[in-house]
Design a protein around this motif. Structure first.
Motif, PDB file in Angstrom:
ATOM      1  N   ILE A  71       0.810  -1.172  -0.053  1.00 25.71           N
ATOM      2  CA  ILE A  71       0.063  -0.076  -0.195  1.00 25.71           C
ATOM      3  C   ILE A  71       0.870   1.203  -0.118  1.00 25.71           C
ATOM      4  N   LEU A  72       1.860   1.266   0.809  1.00 22.97           N
ATOM      5  CA  LEU A  72       2.993   2.404   0.836  1.00 22.97           C
ATOM      6  C   LEU A  72       3.678   2.664  -0.746  1.00 22.97           C
ATOM      7  N   TRP A  73       3.883   1.567  -1.175  1.00 21.47           N
ATOM      8  CA  TRP A  73       4.337   1.781  -2.601  1.00 21.47           C
ATOM      9  C   TRP A  73       3.560   2.458  -3.627  1.00 21.47           C
ATOM     10  N   TYR A  75       0.974   4.199  -2.919  1.00 18.20           N
ATOM     11  CA  TYR A  75       0.713   5.736  -2.294  1.00 18.20           C
ATOM     12  C   TYR A  75       1.852   6.541  -2.921  1.00 18.20           C
ATOM     13  N   LEU A  76       2.953   6.163  -2.726  1.00 18.36           N
ATOM     14  CA  LEU A  76       4.125   6.865  -3.071  1.00 18.36           C
ATOM     15  C   LEU A  76       3.978   6.878  -4.848  1.00 18.36           C
ATOM     16  N   GLY A  77       3.669   5.752  -5.472  1.00 20.52           N
ATOM     17  CA  GLY A  77       3.517   6.242  -6.920  1.00 20.52           C
ATOM     18  C   GLY A  77       2.267   6.972  -7.351  1.00 20.52           C
ATOM     19  N   GLN A  78       1.319   7.386  -6.594  1.00 21.99           N
ATOM     20  CA  GLN A  78       0.432   8.099  -6.915  1.00 21.99           C
ATOM     21  C   GLN A  78       1.050   9.744  -6.476  1.00 21.99           C
ATOM     22  N   THR A  79       1.615   9.818  -5.406  1.00 21.79           N
ATOM     23  CA  THR A  79       2.206  10.967  -5.388  1.00 21.79           C
ATOM     24  C   THR A  79       3.636  11.429  -6.514  1.00 21.79           C
ATOM     25  N   ARG A  80       4.114  10.485  -6.911  1.00 22.86           N
ATOM     26  CA  ARG A  80       5.047  10.612  -7.915  1.00 22.86           C
ATOM     27  C   ARG A  80       4.426  11.016  -9.184  1.00 22.86           C
ATOM     28  N   LEU A  81       3.232  10.418  -9.589  1.00 21.93           N
ATOM     29  CA  LEU A  81       2.654  10.829 -10.784  1.00 21.93           C
ATOM     30  C   LEU A  81       1.943  12.186 -10.699  1.00 21.93           C
ATOM     31  N   HIS A  82       1.508  12.699  -9.464  1.00 21.92           N
ATOM     32  CA  HIS A  82       1.142  14.099  -9.327  1.00 21.92           C
ATOM     33  C   HIS A  82       2.322  15.123  -9.529  1.00 21.92           C
ATOM     34  N   GLN A  83       3.440  14.665  -9.086  1.00 23.55           N
ATOM     35  CA  GLN A  83       4.837  15.401  -9.384  1.00 23.55           C
ATOM     36  C   GLN A  83       5.426  15.419 -10.925  1.00 23.55           C
ATOM     37  N   GLY A  84       4.652  14.780 -11.628  1.00 22.78           N
ATOM     38  CA  GLY A  84       5.206  14.616 -13.074  1.00 22.78           C
ATOM     39  C   GLY A  84       5.954  13.633 -13.286  1.00 22.78           C
ATOM     40  N   LEU A  92       6.816   2.287  -9.492  1.00 19.28           N
ATOM     41  CA  LEU A  92       6.085   2.231  -8.287  1.00 19.28           C
ATOM     42  C   LEU A  92       4.930   1.422  -8.143  1.00 19.28           C
ATOM     43  N   ALA A  93       3.915   1.341  -9.174  1.00 19.84           N
ATOM     44  CA  ALA A  93       2.745   0.453  -9.240  1.00 19.84           C
ATOM     45  C   ALA A  93       3.229  -0.918  -9.352  1.00 19.84           C
ATOM     46  N   ALA A  94       4.157  -1.181 -10.362  1.00 24.59           N
ATOM     47  CA  ALA A  94       4.622  -2.555 -10.478  1.00 24.59           C
ATOM     48  C   ALA A  94       5.295  -3.331  -9.196  1.00 24.59           C
ATOM     49  N   LYS A  95       6.206  -2.188  -8.582  1.00 24.17           N
ATOM     50  CA  LYS A  95       6.751  -2.814  -7.398  1.00 24.17           C
ATOM     51  C   LYS A  95       5.596  -3.351  -6.390  1.00 24.17           C
ATOM     52  N   ASP A 102      -3.068 -11.179  -1.940  1.00 25.77           N
ATOM     53  CA  ASP A 102      -4.447 -11.571  -2.561  1.00 25.77           C
ATOM     54  C   ASP A 102      -5.477 -10.033  -2.371  1.00 25.77           C
ATOM     55  N   ASN A 103      -4.733  -8.914  -2.253  1.00 23.08           N
ATOM     56  CA  ASN A 103      -5.490  -7.450  -2.141  1.00 23.08           C
ATOM     57  C   ASN A 103      -5.817  -7.344  -3.417  1.00 23.08           C
ATOM     58  N   ASP A 104      -7.111  -7.822  -3.952  1.00 21.09           N
ATOM     59  CA  ASP A 104      -7.592  -7.319  -5.219  1.00 21.09           C
ATOM     60  C   ASP A 104      -7.823  -5.797  -5.551  1.00 21.09           C
ATOM     61  N   ALA A 105      -8.443  -5.373  -4.429  1.00 19.10           N
ATOM     62  CA  ALA A 105      -8.762  -3.819  -4.382  1.00 19.10           C
ATOM     63  C   ALA A 105      -7.291  -2.993  -4.826  1.00 19.10           C
ATOM     64  N   LEU A 106      -6.307  -3.458  -4.338  1.00 22.88           N
ATOM     65  CA  LEU A 106      -5.119  -2.615  -4.355  1.00 22.88           C
ATOM     66  C   LEU A 106      -4.609  -2.880  -5.833  1.00 22.88           C
ATOM     67  N   ARG A 107      -4.879  -4.098  -6.251  1.00 25.14           N
ATOM     68  CA  ARG A 107      -4.369  -4.534  -7.703  1.00 25.14           C
ATOM     69  C   ARG A 107      -5.088  -3.611  -8.702  1.00 25.14           C
ATOM     70  N   VAL A 108      -6.454  -3.510  -8.469  1.00 28.82           N
ATOM     71  CA  VAL A 108      -7.235  -2.442  -9.245  1.00 28.82           C
ATOM     72  C   VAL A 108      -6.692  -1.101  -9.361  1.00 28.82           C
ATOM     73  N   ARG A 109      -6.306  -0.536  -8.120  1.00 28.47           N
ATOM     74  CA  ARG A 109      -5.662   0.661  -8.084  1.00 28.47           C
ATOM     75  C   ARG A 109      -4.481   0.897  -8.773  1.00 28.47           C
ATOM     76  N   ASN A 110      -3.560  -0.274  -8.697  1.00 27.37           N
ATOM     77  CA  ASN A 110      -2.243  -0.188  -9.396  1.00 27.37           C
ATOM     78  C   ASN A 110      -2.465  -0.306 -10.878  1.00 27.37           C
ATOM     79  N   VAL A 111      -3.464  -0.964 -11.440  1.00 29.42           N
ATOM     80  CA  VAL A 111      -3.723  -0.953 -12.737  1.00 29.42           C
ATOM     81  C   VAL A 111      -4.222   0.440 -13.179  1.00 29.42           C
ATOM     82  N   TRP A 112      -5.172   1.050 -12.580  1.00 34.91           N
ATOM     83  CA  TRP A 112      -5.304   2.425 -12.794  1.00 34.91           C
ATOM     84  C   TRP A 112      -4.145   3.335 -12.812  1.00 34.91           C
ATOM     85  N   LEU A 113      -3.173   3.130 -11.851  1.00 30.72           N
ATOM     86  CA  LEU A 113      -1.937   3.986 -11.441  1.00 30.72           C
ATOM     87  C   LEU A 113      -1.063   3.841 -12.763  1.00 30.72           C
TER      88      LEU A 113
END
Length: 259
Positions: A71-73, A75-84, A92-95, A102-113
């Motif tokens: 989850i921390l990885w 969140y950091l990926g989303q922050t980096r995306l916002h920074q450009g 970071l999303a791949a990491k 088995d956190n499918d909800a986080l997997r969906v978020r990573n696909v979005w990211l």
């Protein structure tokens, strides 16, 4: 396959919803480690206040405590995306996906990211030129054109000077050399020798035939001599000097010319 639009306009809202825990249950390690929870909360607050750099710093500190927290990885990926930093956000999303379990909800978020990072990178590459750039490019073009014009003018002037020098050298080399027997002074002919013994000391004395090979413009000044190598062009001959010194240094096959 359903296509989803991942525009950057909704990135900030999406990040905040994600950071607030929407559809992302924290793992047991995060719940038990109050330091990580505190840093995550701080990151959310910093990002909400428009300080993504401080948010990223807090997340990096949390990751030093829990380097396997997916989850921390994310969140950091989303922050980096916002920074450009689009490529880093995708990495970071791949990491995060490698640690996700088995956190499918986080997997969906990573696909979005990942999709959002790729789309943002493509938009940046294809972004139109701003209004100020054509003027700047035109100014650079004008400056470069002027520099080239000046360079071409300098080259033309140098070429003209070279042609003049070559013409003078050609005229000097073709001018008939006055003979010493005419009685002309040394400043004009420079074929007379100050002493007969110096003339005889030259290996291959400068007779009438050899003298024609020495351009008048290359004869030494009055009172000086010059070693002349018949197999060298005029511009590569040694400089004039003292006659007595040059007489002692005269190489075989060279002439001693002067007055």
């Amino acid at each position: 396959m359903m296509k989803t639009s991942f525009g950057l306009s909704g990135l900030r809202t999406a990040l905040l919803l994600c950071a607030l825990g929407s559809a992302l249950p924290a793992n047991a390690a995060t719940q038990e480690n109050q330091a990580v929870v505190s840093l995550l909360k701080s990151a959310i607050e910093e990002f909400s206040a428009g300080r993504p750099d401080q948010a990223a710093s807090a997340l990096e500190r949390a990751l030093r405590i829990e380097p396997n927290n997916a989850i921390l990885w994310h969140y950091l990926g989303q922050t980096r995306l916002h920074q450009g930093h689009h490529q880093e956000a995708e990495s970071l999303a791949a990491k995060s996906n490698t640690l996700i379990g088995d956190n499918d909800a986080l997997r969906v978020r990573n696909v979005w990211l990942i999709a959002a990072a790729r789309q943002a990178a493509g938009q940046q590459r294809n972004s139109p030129v701003s209004d100020g750039q054509p003027a700047a490019l035109q100014q650079r073009l004008d400056e470069e054109t002027e520099r080239r014009r000046q360079a071409e003018s300098e080259i033309a002037a140098l070429r003209e000077r070279l042609e003049q020098v070559q013409a003078r050298c050609t005229a000097s080399s073709q001018a008939p050399l006055p003979s010493a027997a005419t009685g002309q002074n040394r400043g004009e002919a420079r074929l007379q020798w100050s002493r007969p013994d110096e003339q005889q000391a030259a290996l291959g004395p400068v007779d009438g035939q050899n003298a024609s090979q020495v351009p008048a413009s290359h004869w030494p000044p009055p009172g000086q001599c010059r070693i002349w190598f018949p197999d060298r062009p005029p511009g590569h001959q040694p400089p004039p000097g003292d006659c007595r010194t040059l007489k002692r240094e005269l190489p075989a096959g060279a002439w001693l010319v002067g007055s």
